[in-house]
Design an enzyme around this catalytic site. Structure first.
Site, PDB file in Angstrom:
ATOM      1  N   HIS A  29       0.824  -1.205   0.000  1.00  0.00           N
ATOM      2  CA  HIS A  29       0.000   0.000   0.000  1.00  0.00           C
ATOM      3  C   HIS A  29       0.863   1.262   0.000  1.00  0.00           C
ATOM      4  CE1 HIS A  29      -3.181  -2.898   0.650  1.00  0.00           C
ATOM      5  NE2 HIS A  29      -2.475  -3.379   1.664  1.00  0.00           N
TER       6      HIS A  29
ATOM      7  N   GLU B  34      -2.400   0.248   7.834  1.00  0.00           N
ATOM      8  CA  GLU B  34      -1.541  -0.821   7.331  1.00  0.00           C
ATOM      9  C   GLU B  34      -0.345  -0.259   6.566  1.00  0.00           C
ATOM     10  OE1 GLU B  34      -1.706  -4.866   4.531  1.00  0.00           O
ATOM     11  OE2 GLU B  34      -3.451  -3.527   4.633  1.00  0.00           O
TER      12      GLU B  34
ATOM     13  N   HIS C  46       2.594  -7.220   4.345  1.00  0.00           N
ATOM     14  CA  HIS C  46       1.220  -6.779   4.581  1.00  0.00           C
ATOM     15  C   HIS C  46       0.777  -7.158   5.995  1.00  0.00           C
ATOM     16  CE1 HIS C  46       0.069  -5.731   0.365  1.00  0.00           C
ATOM     17  NE2 HIS C  46       1.111  -6.514   0.112  1.00  0.00           N
TER      18      HIS C  46
ATOM     19  N   GLU D 134       1.451 -11.915   5.371  1.00  0.00           N
ATOM     20  CA  GLU D 134       0.417 -11.246   6.188  1.00  0.00           C
ATOM     21  C   GLU D 134       0.837 -11.451   7.636  1.00  0.00           C
ATOM     22  OE1 GLU D 134      -1.944  -9.374   5.257  1.00  0.00           O
ATOM     23  OE2 GLU D 134      -2.614  -9.927   3.242  1.00  0.00           O
TER      24      GLU D 134
END
Length: 589
Positions: free
Chosen positions: A422, A437, A490, A552
């Protein structure tokens, strides 16, 4: 108050305030920096582990107080200071009254040191790539801005990273008079002599401890000398410079084989090369003396048995020249260690099997008394002494920096692309307590970047600040760099706030081994719930031709896990886990 009594007070105030510009000019002697990130954290110390004390904005300028590694201490006004990451700043040269700053049009010649060096429209990775150069290509250096240089050839003009350019000033002025020569003495055990003032330049020889040289000039921490009748360069950090000019004989320095070394360790391995990676070919014992045949990188070559030679760690030898004059192979005088972690164990002896007698915290400094095996004997505050493992501290002074052979030897010279998920207008998910995030992925990536870079890894971040990058650009970076591994970072989210843990995704069988090694290592370091390594149809791994995975690293939708992943301890654990996982992967592949 009568007017005549006001006169001396006004004069005093004028004197005080009139001196302020002079004080400011002194403070600016180290130059200044301009902030290039949208907003940049100011910290209490030179590292991401130090607390944040404030923010500075893009375009703001600050005077430099001092520099340490990749960090710059800036003046925030008055007596207030703080540390910012150098890679989010553009440095401006210091102004002096003696010589004016170099004009932007002052030209130098330069040479590219890597293949595929990107040329950009402006000084920063956010500027468009307009071409590339290959290793050895000659360029004309027009100007500089922080860590960027504006260069041109007959076909192309743009900006490149200074790190990959070896520069040499054009000789537009007369040579300095002979009287500027000074004498110098080598203070390192062995000092590399290079063709040019750059670590990327070829090595043409070595100087031994105590060797005398004539210094013709100095530039950016390098000293120009004469070696074997030719102009050459050495690091000025390891020269004691001063006194009358030494006579230039044009001869190479005294060879290392005029030294004899006596072993100071109880038992010392002899290896087939000058590195801990070398195979053990024999051993020597305390008190044995050998003629030193060669020295390289703090290692000495000896004939340990008749007709058999090998390399041993030089800091375990008491070295003497021509018998009576001692020249220690690795002095610990005026040297100290600084702790890298909180709760560092100080032990009774040089082994993890001995008792812990003291605990130190990050930044604590202790005088080094001696070096034993891979441990430093240090002076403790209560007047006693203890031992600390050499690979968990940093060294200040002339003592050797001990490095334990481990993960770094497998990741060294590998190319790793780290992709903080992101950024910019894309916040990613938002935690129940407000964690973005995009902010957390960048924090994790920067810690991992620092760790890998310190181990000699070639590391590339797809973004190093809060700006948007397309998925296609992230994948292109992996392909362009021919990455040995691509890691997309992430944090997860789901409607069920009880869900927690870590998941690693790969897209094809080629990526699976990398995912499994990194996943198991990070889980073991963080103790996070193991949600497994599994197939994932994500653009950055699906379209990636390199070994690529997507991590993740916990659920921001789980309040407890959101608090955990924001801690410095967790972030460090993730960085360590990924680092060790990469090492295992490269070791086995």
């Amino acid at each position: 108050m009568p007017r005549n009594r006001m006169v001396p007070i006004i004069l005093c105030l004028m004197l005080i305030f009139g001196s302020l510009p002079a004080l400011e000019s002194v403070r600016a002697d180290n130059g200044s920096v301009s902030i290039t990130a949208t907003s940049l954290n100011v910290r209490t110390g030179p590292g991401l582990s130090y607390p944040v004390t404030g923010l500075v904005k893009k375009g703001e300028k600050f005077s430099i107080v001092k520099e340490e590694g990749d960090w710059i201490q800036i003046s925030l006004g008055g007596s207030k200071k703080g540390w910012v990451a150098q890679w989010f700043t553009a440095k401006e040269a210091a102004k002096t009254a003696v010589s004016p700053a170099v004009s932007p049009n002052a030209q130098s010649s330069g040479s590219v040191t890597v293949n595929g060096l990107r040329v950009r429209k402006g000084p920063g990775t956010n500027h468009q790539v307009i071409g590339s150069f290959n290793s050895g290509q000659a360029v004309e250096v027009l100007s500089s801005n922080g860590n960027w240089a504006e260069v041109r050839t007959k076909d192309l003009r743009g900006w490149v990273s200074k790190e990959y350019i070896t520069m040499k000033e054009s000789k537009t002025s007369e040579a300095p008079p002979a009287s500027t020569k000074t004498s110098g003495t080598v203070t390192a055990t062995s000092l590399n002599v290079r063709e040019k003032p750059s670590l990327n330049s070829g090595k043409i020889g070595q100087l031994s401890y105590g060797a005398a040289v004539t210094v013709h000039s100095q530039s950016n921490g390098w000293a120009e000398i004469t070696y074997s009748g030719k102009s050459a360069w050495v690091s000025a950090e390891y020269l004691k410079i001063g006194g009358k000019p030494a006579a230039d004989s044009g001869k190479a320095p005294t060879p290392a084989d005029q030294f004899t070394g006596t072993v100071t360790a109880s038992q010392l391995n002899v290896r087939d090369k000058n590195s801990l990676d070398g195979s053990v070919v024999g051993s020597v014992s305390k008190g044995q003396s050998f003629k030193i045949l060669d020295e390289q990188n703090n290692w000495v070559k000896i004939e340990f048995q008749p007709g058999k030679t090998g390399w041993a760690a030089g800091w375990f030898f008491d070295k003497k020249k021509n018998g009576p004059v001692a020249a220690p192979s690795q002095s610990v005088k005026n040297s100290s260690v600084s702790m890298l972690h909180n709760g560092t164990n100080i032990r009774k002896g040089p082994s993890t099997s001995t008792a812990v007698i003291f605990r130190a915290n990050q930044g604590d400094s202790f005088e080094i008394l001696s070096v034993e095996k891979d441990w430093y004997k240090i002076a403790l505050p209560n007047g006693t002494s203890g031992f600390v493992a050499g690979w968990i501290v940093s060294v200040q002074g002339t003592a050797p920096q001990i490095e334990r052979p481990g993960a770094e030897k497998h990741t060294k010279n590998k190319t790793i692309v780290i992709d903080p998920g992101h950024g910019g207008r894309d916040n990613g998910t938002t935690g129940v307590r407000g964690t973005l995030e995009k902010t957390l992925t960048l924090k994790t990536a920067q810690l991992l970047y620092d760790k890998l870079r310190a181990a000699g890894t070639n590391v590339i971040l797809t973004r190093n600040n809060d700006h948007y990058i397309s998925l296609g650009s992230r994948v292109s970076s992996s392909h362009y760099q021919n990455a040995d591994a691509f890691i997309s970072i992430h944090y997860d989210s789901i409607n069920d706030r009880t869900v927690r843990g870590m998941t690693t995704y790969y897209y094809n069988s080629k990526q699976m081994p990398l995912g499994e090694q990194i996943h198991s290592s990070v889980v073991s370091k963080t103790m996070l719930k193991d949600r497994g390594t599994r197939f994932g149809d994500y653009h950055v791994i699906r379209e990636n031709k390199q070994a690529a995975i997507l991590l993740e690293l916990g659920y921001l939708s789980n309040p407890a896990e959101e608090m955990l992943v924001n801690t410095n301890q967790y972030q460090e654990a993730v960085a360590n886990g990924v680092f060790e996982g990469l090492a295992r992967y490269f070791k086995n592949n």
